[in-house]
Structure formats: structure tokens, C-alpha cells
Enzyme design. Structure first.
Site, short mmCIF file in Angstrom:
data_model
loop_
_atom_site.label_atom_id
_atom_site.label_comp_id
_atom_site.label_asym_id
_atom_site.label_seq_id
_atom_site.Cartn_x
_atom_site.Cartn_y
_atom_site.Cartn_z
N PHE A 86 -11.43 -6.48 14.69
CA PHE A 86 -10.41 -7.04 13.81
C PHE A 86 -10.00 -6.02 12.75
CE2 PHE A 86 -9.32 -9.50 9.92
CZ PHE A 86 -8.10 -9.98 10.38
N GLU A 109 0.81 -1.23 0.00
CA GLU A 109 0.00 0.00 0.00
C GLU A 109 0.84 1.28 0.00
OE1 GLU A 109 -0.51 -2.58 1.97
OE2 GLU A 109 -2.62 -3.20 1.87
N MET A 138 24.73 7.40 0.29
CA MET A 138 24.67 8.73 0.89
C MET A 138 25.06 8.69 2.37
SD MET A 138 24.33 11.84 0.37
CE MET A 138 23.36 12.56 -0.93
C1 LIG Z 1 19.29 13.58 0.01
C2 LIG Z 1 18.64 14.91 -0.26
C3 LIG Z 1 19.41 16.01 -0.58
C4 LIG Z 1 18.82 17.22 -0.89
N1 LIG Z 1 19.61 18.25 -1.29
C5 LIG Z 1 19.04 19.38 -1.77
C6 LIG Z 1 19.82 20.42 -2.34
O1 LIG Z 1 21.04 20.36 -2.42
N2 LIG Z 1 19.19 21.51 -2.83
C7 LIG Z 1 17.82 21.62 -2.79
O2 LIG Z 1 17.28 22.61 -3.28
N3 LIG Z 1 17.06 20.67 -2.24
C8 LIG Z 1 17.64 19.55 -1.74
N4 LIG Z 1 16.84 18.56 -1.22
C9 LIG Z 1 15.39 18.76 -1.20
C10 LIG Z 1 14.95 19.58 0.02
O3 LIG Z 1 14.93 18.75 1.15
C11 LIG Z 1 13.55 20.19 -0.20
O4 LIG Z 1 12.63 19.17 -0.47
C12 LIG Z 1 13.48 21.16 -1.35
O5 LIG Z 1 14.53 22.09 -1.27
C13 LIG Z 1 12.16 21.90 -1.31
O6 LIG Z 1 11.99 22.63 -2.47
P1 LIG Z 1 10.85 23.74 -2.59
O7 LIG Z 1 10.93 24.65 -1.44
O8 LIG Z 1 10.96 24.30 -3.95
O9 LIG Z 1 9.51 22.87 -2.60
P2 LIG Z 1 8.41 22.56 -1.49
O10 LIG Z 1 9.01 22.06 -0.26
O11 LIG Z 1 7.41 21.70 -2.17
O12 LIG Z 1 7.76 23.98 -1.19
C14 LIG Z 1 6.95 24.59 -2.14
C15 LIG Z 1 6.54 25.96 -1.65
O13 LIG Z 1 5.71 26.53 -2.66
C16 LIG Z 1 4.51 27.02 -2.06
N5 LIG Z 1 3.41 26.95 -3.02
C17 LIG Z 1 2.64 25.87 -3.34
N6 LIG Z 1 1.71 26.22 -4.24
C18 LIG Z 1 1.89 27.53 -4.50
C19 LIG Z 1 1.22 28.47 -5.35
N7 LIG Z 1 0.18 28.11 -6.11
N8 LIG Z 1 1.66 29.75 -5.36
C20 LIG Z 1 2.71 30.13 -4.58
N9 LIG Z 1 3.36 29.29 -3.76
C21 LIG Z 1 2.97 28.00 -3.73
C22 LIG Z 1 4.29 26.15 -0.85
O14 LIG Z 1 3.49 26.81 0.10
C23 LIG Z 1 5.73 25.92 -0.37
O15 LIG Z 1 6.15 26.94 0.49
C24 LIG Z 1 17.42 17.36 -0.86
C25 LIG Z 1 16.65 16.25 -0.50
C26 LIG Z 1 17.23 15.03 -0.22
C27 LIG Z 1 16.36 13.88 0.11
C1 LIG Z 2 12.99 4.99 4.24
C2 LIG Z 2 14.32 5.60 4.49
N1 LIG Z 2 15.19 5.02 5.36
C3 LIG Z 2 16.40 5.55 5.55
C4 LIG Z 2 16.79 6.69 4.90
C5 LIG Z 2 18.18 7.30 5.16
N2 LIG Z 2 18.97 7.27 3.93
C6 LIG Z 2 19.10 8.35 3.14
S1 LIG Z 2 20.02 8.06 1.78
C7 LIG Z 2 20.30 6.47 2.24
C8 LIG Z 2 21.14 5.56 1.40
C9 LIG Z 2 20.51 5.20 0.11
O1 LIG Z 2 21.24 4.15 -0.44
P1 LIG Z 2 20.97 3.72 -1.94
O2 LIG Z 2 19.52 3.50 -2.15
O3 LIG Z 2 21.86 2.58 -2.27
O4 LIG Z 2 21.37 5.00 -2.77
P2 LIG Z 2 22.84 5.67 -2.93
O5 LIG Z 2 22.96 6.73 -1.91
O6 LIG Z 2 23.85 4.59 -2.76
O7 LIG Z 2 22.81 6.24 -4.31
C10 LIG Z 2 19.66 6.20 3.45
C11 LIG Z 2 19.74 4.89 4.14
C12 LIG Z 2 15.86 7.27 4.04
N3 LIG Z 2 16.11 8.42 3.38
N4 LIG Z 2 14.66 6.70 3.82
#
Ligand SMILES: Cc1cc2nc3c(=O)[nH]c(=O)nc-3n(C[C@H](O)[C@H](O)[C@H](O)COP(=O)(O)OP(=O)(O)OC[C@H]3O[C@@H](n4cnc5c(N)ncnc54)[C@H](O)[C@@H]3O)c2cc1C
Ligand SMILES: Cc1ncc(C[n+]2csc(CCOP(=O)(O)OP(=O)(O)O)c2C)c(N)n1
Ligand SMILES: [Mg+2]
Lengths: 583, 217
Positions: free
Chosen positions: A123, A61, A485
Site C-alpha cells: 500500500f 507536497e 505567454m
Molecule cells: C518563460 C521563460 C522565459 C525565459 N526567458 C529568458 C530570457 O529572456 N533570458 C534569460 O536569461 N533567461 C530566460 N529564461 C530562463 C532560462 O530558461 C534559464 O533558466 C536561465 O537563462 C539560466 O540562467 P543561468 O545560466 O544563469 O543559471 P543556471 O541555469 O542556474 O546555471 C548556473 C550555472 O552556474 C554554474 N555554477 C553553479 N555554482 C557555481 C559556482 N560556485 N562557481 C561557478 N559556477 C557555478 C552551474 O554549473 C551552471 O552552469 C526564461 C525562462 C522562462 C520560464
Molecule cells: C506546469 C506548467 N504547465 C504548463 C506550462 C506552459 N506555460 C508556460 S507560460 C503559460 C501561461 C501562463 O499563464 P499565466 O499564469 O496566466 O501567466 P501569464 O503568461 O498570463 O502572465 C503556460 C501554460 C508551464 N510553464 N508550466
């Protein structure tokens, strides 16, 4: 009732709750749902055959919710997932939280035990509205058939309006079985009033224009809100007319064409040094639908210290949350920019653009793409070559980890909604179900799922869904033998103590073949383009297992909590990574 | 610092949980919360007193508006308003020690509502500081306070400020940027029915027949 006979929508009738459920979805324009049956939702499943709605049977799911989420992100329409009570419902929680963080409009429908036994630990009873309260935009417990259509219609409205988000509708079994009058039109939600905190008045817009006029070093911060608002052309007009460079958040990639001369690329933790440097040196930031996430700002105390900030966002709770806004324009981005654009002063941005280009020059010399083929296979090469082969036109879903960042760095997204990734929650296991949801939403598009060897194994049973539904999806596993990562953080901050990050995987080629899916393994750069071509031309799904450099790291990088300009740059003398002399 | 909000919310099951859960999520302590029926059918009125950083007001208000069941929010702490709290205080008192308590009750304009051989119950209504004042005196004297029951503050703005009027006042500038969902915003919303007189004081506040209007989007 079969095949879109809209009589049911135009003439009130007496129906069972189960029928009302599907009829309401049909009326809302739903053509596909992702789901998994069980006891408490069985009446609804029994009635499904009478309605022109395609049901995609998932293998978990959580995946159903990711699919609905990606369906919404790819199409802009509301995605729908269905599950049963108890474990079915709890399995959906991660999907809901993922959608909530990234403002994705979905409606999730769960079965619930009969209203007579609610609260008795019956259940498979679980208080799913209680559990999902913080991870939904709103939720409902429906115990009567007559309440179903109004609740569902309101759910669709709430999911898609304002700042979009997930809505859960929990429907008791007796509400599905009871009979009630169904009147689709009468069940329409009340028209919305404008949010009382909207504030984009002509005076405020004039103040914003004034800041723009006075600015010498402006940068537009392009976020996910551009896609939510459909404000791509307005942002482009703003950038082009006032000659303002554009930096994108991870979720903003594609909202502004990558090849546009004003596009700088991704900002933040793994953005290029010159992009972050531009932000740090800017005297004005124009935040368009982005929320200054901590991955974007680094240390708040040192973030863009010289810049005034104009923050345009539809959600007033985002204003002044992380970064103080000198001018906040609260409202829908497209509407606010429509009001602002006619008053835009013409500016000469050339000096600032030239300064940025100079900063960029040094960076691209050390870029891994420029490294000669030395026999090693780097993930960056895979992304670059995939981008090249698909002309940047594919719809890509990524998982979470290093490969996600390399994709963001090296796959240049030209069009909106062409990258689907879990940004806010960072949910591993997202890529494969997301690709399925995206493919169902956009069957005409070339869809690639890019996942790490770790994350892929979290939802790999969905390969069976791909096979059962005959979906033409390509899958790239970036196989580095590690939870990469996390390993990178252990390398940088935990003395290379690789505790629990080496990960064993099955032979992914054999795994795919067991599901009847064609597959190939790639070990050298020379093999990349051939394999990609085979995947693209093959009719049906195709999986490529890219066996890449194991201890490669994503650069540049802002250590968490550090200032944006204090990035760890690409190492000069790391044999695994490029050196300047390689170019 | 203390932030005080008045919120009109839909009178439905689970709404209190949603409001309480919001403060928990924001990691903000609720000092007091009172709920009861209001002048509007189907809507309860909450007075929420919370302890948060001085700048937190607008974000708390905006976050409250994100709850679908919240109809209207007013940051009343920022305006001239009347605040009342009711307390029942049970104090140990024998016939010989009663008399000075009667004096105290007199000075604080409180009332004795129950008298038993070993104790008496005092009812006091007033601002938070008045109640604190009585409690302090009781604690400082030899009296033993056995039980305290306080309602938490209820707050109402002074003057002719119904929430409907406030909305009209706030809506005088024309703003853009509402993003309704699949359903268009109504063309004549309740605001447009209001007319403001020259001095900005709105008059002629029409009753809204189909209140509550929940969906701000
Ligand atoms: C491993 C990892 C590394 C990351 N590294 C980076 C990185 O280096 N750089 C990076 O940028 N991000 C990175 N991220 C992503 C980061 O965590 C955020 O998710 C991302 O920066 C959010 O982008 P955003 O603010 O554009 O979008 P969102 O979080 O989706 O925010 C959107 C915004 O737009 C607003 N909005 C929605 N609809 C409207 C509308 N109609 N009009 C006006 N406003 C609106 C919302 O209210 C909200 O404030 C990473 C994520 C991961 C998992
Ligand atoms: C559900 C979940 N558990 C743990 C993490 C923490 N986490 C972030 S990146 C990462 C490693 C991901 O490994 P892989 O899928 O092999 O990708 P790679 O970084 O090697 O490209 C982990 C464990 C997460 N983001 N999401
Ligand atoms: Mg890996």
C-alpha cells in the site's frame, strides 16, 4: 531533548530512526521544514515534538518542495521538505526537477513502506528513488536506522557542495521505528577531494587575462552561479576595474546591482534589443556561472560570432555544451576570480560603453514605461510602480509566463537573492509557495509573490498555509484572462488561434477573503500605487488582483531558434503597446 | 565514433542503473559495458564503449563524474591500451562438417569448448576485430551460427599506469576553485602523498587505506 538541547549531538545515544532523523537535521542547522504527513512517515512525525524544528504544513507536497527550494535560494542554506510514501512522494517530483534545473540545494525526505515489503506493490509503495534518479543530484534508499545519520549528513553535503542540487532520502518505516546508536560526529561524510577536472591553473588564468587585454568589446555574462558561489564582489571588481559592461541571465538578476552604470540588464529571448546587440557585437564574452541556455543564446550558429569566450563554471559538463569556450576555467567562480583579479590589466572601456549607450538610446524611447496614462492598465506599469514603491528592495518570487518576463524587465533588482523564479524548468505554480519559503527564510524582508491568473490557480490552496502560519506576504496577481505567454505564441506563430488559452478565474478578492486574507482589485494605473501602499502597510498578508490589458505581449522577443539580433521589436503602431510619439 | 571509458564505481546496489541512465539521458548508445570486481576493495571496474560525436568525450567524462557513486573515470580510448573481448559461438556441425571448423579455430587461435552431435561451441578471446573476423568467416562459409554470446570489451592502459598514478600526473598543475560543501576538503588529500620523480614518472604509490574516496566536489 527539547529546545536545542545539544547533548544529543555531543554524546552518542541510542535513539529510534525517527529521532535520529530529526536529531541529524538539528545538527545540520535545520530550523524549519516544509511537509505533509502520511502513514509511511508517521513515526518521524510522532517524534518531531521532541525537537526544536518548526514544521510548516503545506497543502500539496509539490509546494513543500518549492518552499524548500525558495528557502534555499533566499538564504543560501539547504532547504528541507518532508513527505510520505507513494502519492506524497510522486507529488514532489515536479519540485525536485525545478530545483535540479536551477541548481538549488535542498534535501527531500520521504517515508517508504517497510523494508520487508519493498518491491511487493505494498500500500502506497512507489519506487521514488527510481523515479527521481534523473531529477536529483543524488538519492538514497535507507532501510536501517543506523544508516540514517550518515545518509542524511552526506545528503546535506552533496546538496550544498560543488554545483548545488536536490537530494532525496527515502526512509523505510521500519528504519524509522528501529533503534540504533546515534553519533552525529561519527556520521560526518568523508572530506571531499578536489574534482579531478578542475583546471584553473596559473597558465590558464594568464591566457584568460591575455584575452581580456586584447579585447575591445568585452561583455560579462552574469549568471546564477554568481549567487551560488557568493562571487558578487569579485564580479563587480572585474567589471569595474576593467570597465566591462555586464548582462544578466534571468537567474543572474540581482547578482550585479541593476542601477550600476555598467549593468545592461537581462539578455536573451526577452532581453532588451541593445543588450543582445552588445553580445552579438562583442569580441569577448566572459561567462560567469551561466550555462548558455537556449533562451539566452537564440540560434547557436549565429550566436556572438565575433566573440572569443571565457567560460567560468564549476561544472565541467557545461563546458562546450552549447557554446565553444576558447578558455574554460573550471572551478568555483569566486576562487577563480580571486586568482584572476590581481593580474587584471587596466583598460579603457569608454569607447565600447559609449557605443552601447547609443544603441540603448533608441530603445528606451519606445519603452512602455514612458507611455502616458491612457486609462489602460499594463502589467509593465504594475511592475514599474511596484519597483518604485519598494525602492527595488523587495524579495520577489515570480511564476511563469508573461508577468515573469515583465517583472524581469521592469523590476530592477539591486541585491542578490532578491528574485526567486523558476528559470530552467519554468514551473507554473511556483510563485506562491516560493514566496512562503522565502518569507520563512527571511522573515525580516518584504516579500511579494507575483503570479499570472493561470499559474496562481495551480497552487492557490497555499493561501491557507499563509493564513495558518500568519505570514506577512503580499501577492500580486497579473490577471489578463489568458494563459498569456502561450496566447502570445499563438498570436505570433499560430494565426491567433487561441485554442485553450482563455482562462476563467474565480474572483480572487473573494477567494483571498475566504482564507481570511485581505485583498483588493485594481483596474487602472491610477489605483496601482494606492493598493501597493495598502498592501505594504497592512499587517499580514494582502492580495491584489491586477486586471490588466488582456492581449498585451512581451517585447522585444527572439522567436525560438532565431538569431539573437533578429528580435521582434516593440511594435511602433500597436494601439495596445507604446509608440514613439507617445513619449 | 566510439568512445571508451574505464570507470571505477562504488560496488553498491543501483550504481549500474545510474550509469546506464546517464547515457540514456544524454541520448548516447552504449555499445558494450562490462563490469566486475577490481583491485580496489569496494570498487567495481566498468569498461564502457559508447557511440557518440568525436567531441563528446570530455562531456561524457564530466557527466560520469557528476554521479556520486563514480570514483574515477579514464578516457582510455585516447591512450595506448590493450582491449580484449571474449565470445562463445555455437555453430551447427555434424561429424562430416566439423573438420574445417577445427581448422578455422586453429587459425584464429580459438578453442573448441564443447562438442555435440549436431553442434560445437567455440571460445575466442581477442580484440573486437578478431572476433568480428571469425564471425565473418563463419557467416560467409556454409556454417550456421546458432548462438553468439559476447562479453563486450575490457580495456586496460599499457605501461605503469594505475589510475592512482594518472591522478598524480594530472594534478601537477596547481588549480583553484574546489567548492566543498559544509565540510572542508581534507588538508592532505591522497594526491599530496604522491611524489613524482624528475622525469614525471611518479614512484612510490602508497596504498590508500580508506579507499574508495567518493566525493569529488
Ligand atoms: C518563460 C521563460 C522565459 C525565459 N526567458 C529568458 C530570457 O529572456 N533570458 C534569460 O536569461 N533567461 C530566460 N529564461 C530562463 C532560462 O530558461 C534559464 O533558466 C536561465 O537563462 C539560466 O540562467 P543561468 O545560466 O544563469 O543559471 P543556471 O541555469 O542556474 O546555471 C548556473 C550555472 O552556474 C554554474 N555554477 C553553479 N555554482 C557555481 C559556482 N560556485 N562557481 C561557478 N559556477 C557555478 C552551474 O554549473 C551552471 O552552469 C526564461 C525562462 C522562462 C520560464
Ligand atoms: C506546469 C506548467 N504547465 C504548463 C506550462 C506552459 N506555460 C508556460 S507560460 C503559460 C501561461 C501562463 O499563464 P499565466 O499564469 O496566466 O501567466 P501569464 O503568461 O498570463 O502572465 C503556460 C501554460 C508551464 N510553464 N508550466
Ligand atoms: Mg494570465
Amino acid at each position: 531533548m527539547k529546545n536545542g538541547d545539544s547533548a544529543i549531538l555531543n554524546h552518542p545515544a541510542r535513539l529510534t530512526g525517527a529521532e535520529i532523523l530529526w536529531a541529524t537535521l538539528e545538527g545540520e542547522g535545520v530550523r524549519e521544514v516544509f511537509g505533509y504527513p502520511g502513514g509511511a512517515i508517521l513515526p518521524a512525525y510522532d517524534a518531531l515534538r521532541k525537537f526544536p524544528i518548526r514544521h510548516i504544513l503545506v497543502r500539496h507536497e509539490q509546494s513543500a518542495v518549492h518552499m524548500a527550494d525558495a528557502y534555499a535560494r533566499a538564504s543560501g542554506r539547504v532547504g528541507v521538505a518532508v513527505g510520505t510514501s507513494g502519492p506524497g512522494a510522486t507529488n514532489m517530483v515536479t519540485g525536485l526537477a525545478t530545483a535540479k534545473m536551477d541548481s538549488s540545494p535542498i534535501v527531500v525526505i520521504t517515508g517508504q513502506v517497510s523494508s520487508k515489503v519493498l518491491g511487493t506493490d505494498a500500500f502506497q509503495e512507489v519506487d521514488i528513488t527510481g523515479i527521481t534518479l534523473p531529477v536529483t543530484k543524488h538519492n538514497y534508499l535507507v532501510t536501517r536506522a543506523e544508516d540514517l545519520a550518515p545518509a542524511l549528513r552526506e545528503a546535506f553535503c552533496i546538496a550544498a557542495s560543488g554545483r548545488p542540487g536536490p537530494v532525496l532520502v527515502d526512509v523505510t518505516k521500519d528504519a524509522q521505528q528501529a533503534v540504533a546508536e546515534f553519533d552525529f560526529a561519527a556520521a560526518a561524510p568523508r572530506p571531499a577531494r578536489p574534482h579531478p577536472m578542475l583546471n584553473a591553473s596559473p597558465e590558464r588564468i594568464a591566457q584568460a587575462v591575455e584575452l581580456l587585454r586584447a579585447s575591445r568589446r568585452p561583455v560579462i555574462l552574469a549568471g546564477n552561479g554568481i549567487l551560488k558561489s557568493g562571487a558578487m564582489s569579485q564580479v563587480r571588481a572585474l567589471a569595474e576595474r576593467a570597465q566591462i559592461p555586464v548582462a544578466c541571465t534571468l537567474l543572474g538578476l540581482g547578482s550585479f546591482p541593476a542601477s550600476h552604470e555598467l549593468n545592461l540588464g537581462m539578455m536573451g529571448m526577452h532581453g532588451e534589443f541593445f543588450v543582445n546587440q552588445s553580445i552579438q557585437q562583442a569580441d569577448l564574452l566572459i561567462a560567469c556561472g551561466m550555462r548558455f541556455d537556449d533562451r539566452v543564446t537564440g540560434s547557436l550558429a549565429t550566436y556572438a560570432p565575433q566573440a572569443k569566450k571565457i567560460h567560468i563554471d564549476i561544472d565541467p559538463s557545461e563546458i562546450d555544451k552549447n557554446v565553444h569556450a576558447d578558455i574554460a576555467l573550471i572551478g568555483d567562480l569566486a576562487a577563480v576570480l580571486d586568482a584572476l583579479l590581481p593580474r587584471l590589466p587596466s583598460r579603457d572601456g569608454s569607447a565600447w560603453l559609449k557605443a552601447i549607450r547609443a544603441m540603448k538610446g533608441a530603445e528606451s524611447v519606445r519603452d512602455i514605461r514612458n507611455m502616458p496614462d491612457n486609462g489602460h492598465l499594463y502589467a509593465a506599469h504594475v511592475m514599474h510602480d511596484l519597483w518604485h514603491a519598494t525602492s527595488g528592495q523587495a524579495l520577489i518570487s515570480t511564476d511563469v509566463g508573461q508577468h515573469q518576463m515583465w517583472e524581469a524587465q521592469y523590476y530592477k533588482h539591486e541585491t542578490p537573492r532578491s528574485l526567486i523564479t523558476s528559470g530552467g524548468l519554468g514551473t507554473m505554480g511556483f510563485a506562491l509557495p516560493a514566496a512562503i519559503g522565502a518569507k520563512i527564510a527571511c522573515p525580516e524582508k518584504e516579500v511579494w509573490a507575483i503570479a499570472g491568473d493561470g499559474g496562481f490557480q495551480m497552487t492557490s490552496p497555499e493561501l491557507a498555509t499563509i493564513a495558518q502560519e500568519h505570514l506577512d506576504i503580499n501577492i500580486a496577481i497579473i490577471n489578463n484572462g489568458y494563459l498569456g505567454m502561450v496566447r502570445q505564441w499563438q498570436e505570433a506563430f499560430y494565426d491567433k488561434n487561441y485554442q485553450s488559452t482563455p482562462i476563467l478565474s474565480p474572483d480572487f478578492v473573494k477567494l483571498a477573503e475566504a482564507y481570511g486574507i485581505r485583498a483588493a482589485a485594481v483596474r487602472t494605473r491610477g489605483e496601482v500605487s494606492g493598493a501597493v501602499e495598502e498592501a505594504r502597510t497592512h499587517q499580514g498578508p494582502f492580495l491584489i488582483n491586477f486586471l490588466v490589458e488582456q492581449e498585451d505581449s512581451v517585447y522585444p522577443m527572439v522567436p525560438s531558434g532565431a538569431a539573437l539580433h533578429e528580435m521582434i521589436r516593440r511594435p511602433q503602431a500597436n494601439p495596445l503597446v507604446e509608440t514613439a510619439s507617445d513619449t | 565514433m566510439q568512445h571508451t571509458f574505464v570507470a571505477y564505481v562504488e560496488d553498491k546496489p543501483g550504481v549500474l542503473t545510474r550509469v546506464a541512465s546517464l547515457f540514456r539521458r544524454l541520448n548516447i548508445n552504449i555499445v558494450s559495458l562490462t563490469v566486475g570486481r577490481s583491485e580496489r576493495q569496494g570498487a567495481s571496474r566498468m569498461t564502457i564503449v559508447s557511440d557518440a560525436l568525436p567531441a563528446a568525450g570530455p562531456r561524457i567524462m564530466a557527466s560520469l563524474y557528476k554521479l556520486e557513486n563514480v570514483i574515477e573515470v579514464d578516457d582510455v580510448g585516447r591512450f595506448s591500451s590493450v582491449s580484449r573481448e571474449l565470445a562463445l559461438i555455437k555453430v551447427a556441425a555434424t561429424p562430416s562438417t566439423r573438420s574445417h571448423l577445427f581448422e578455422l579455430v586453429e587459425v584464429f587461435r580459438a578453442r573448441v569448448v564443447d562438442l555435440a552431435t549436431e553442434s560445437m561451441m567455440i571460445e575466442i578471446t581477442g580484440t573486437e576485430s578478431k572476433i568480428e573476423g571469425l564471425l565473418q568467416v563463419l557467416n560467409e562459409s556454409e556454417d550456421r551460427v546458432l548462438e553468439i554470446c559476447r562479453t563486450g570489451q575490457m580495456v586496460m592502459r599499457r605501461g605503469h599506469h594505475t589510475s592512482r598514478v594518472l591522478q598524480a600526473l594530472g594534478d601537477t598543475e596547481s588549480v583553484v576553485g574546489s567548492k566543498a560543501g559544509p565540510f572542508p576538503a581534507s588538508e592532505s588529500g591522497p594526491q599530496e602523498e604522491l611524489s613524482a620523480s624528475a622525469d614525471g614518472e611518479p614512484e612510490n604509490i602508497p596504498a590508500d587505506p580508506d579507499f574508495p574516496d567518493k566525493n569529488y566536489r
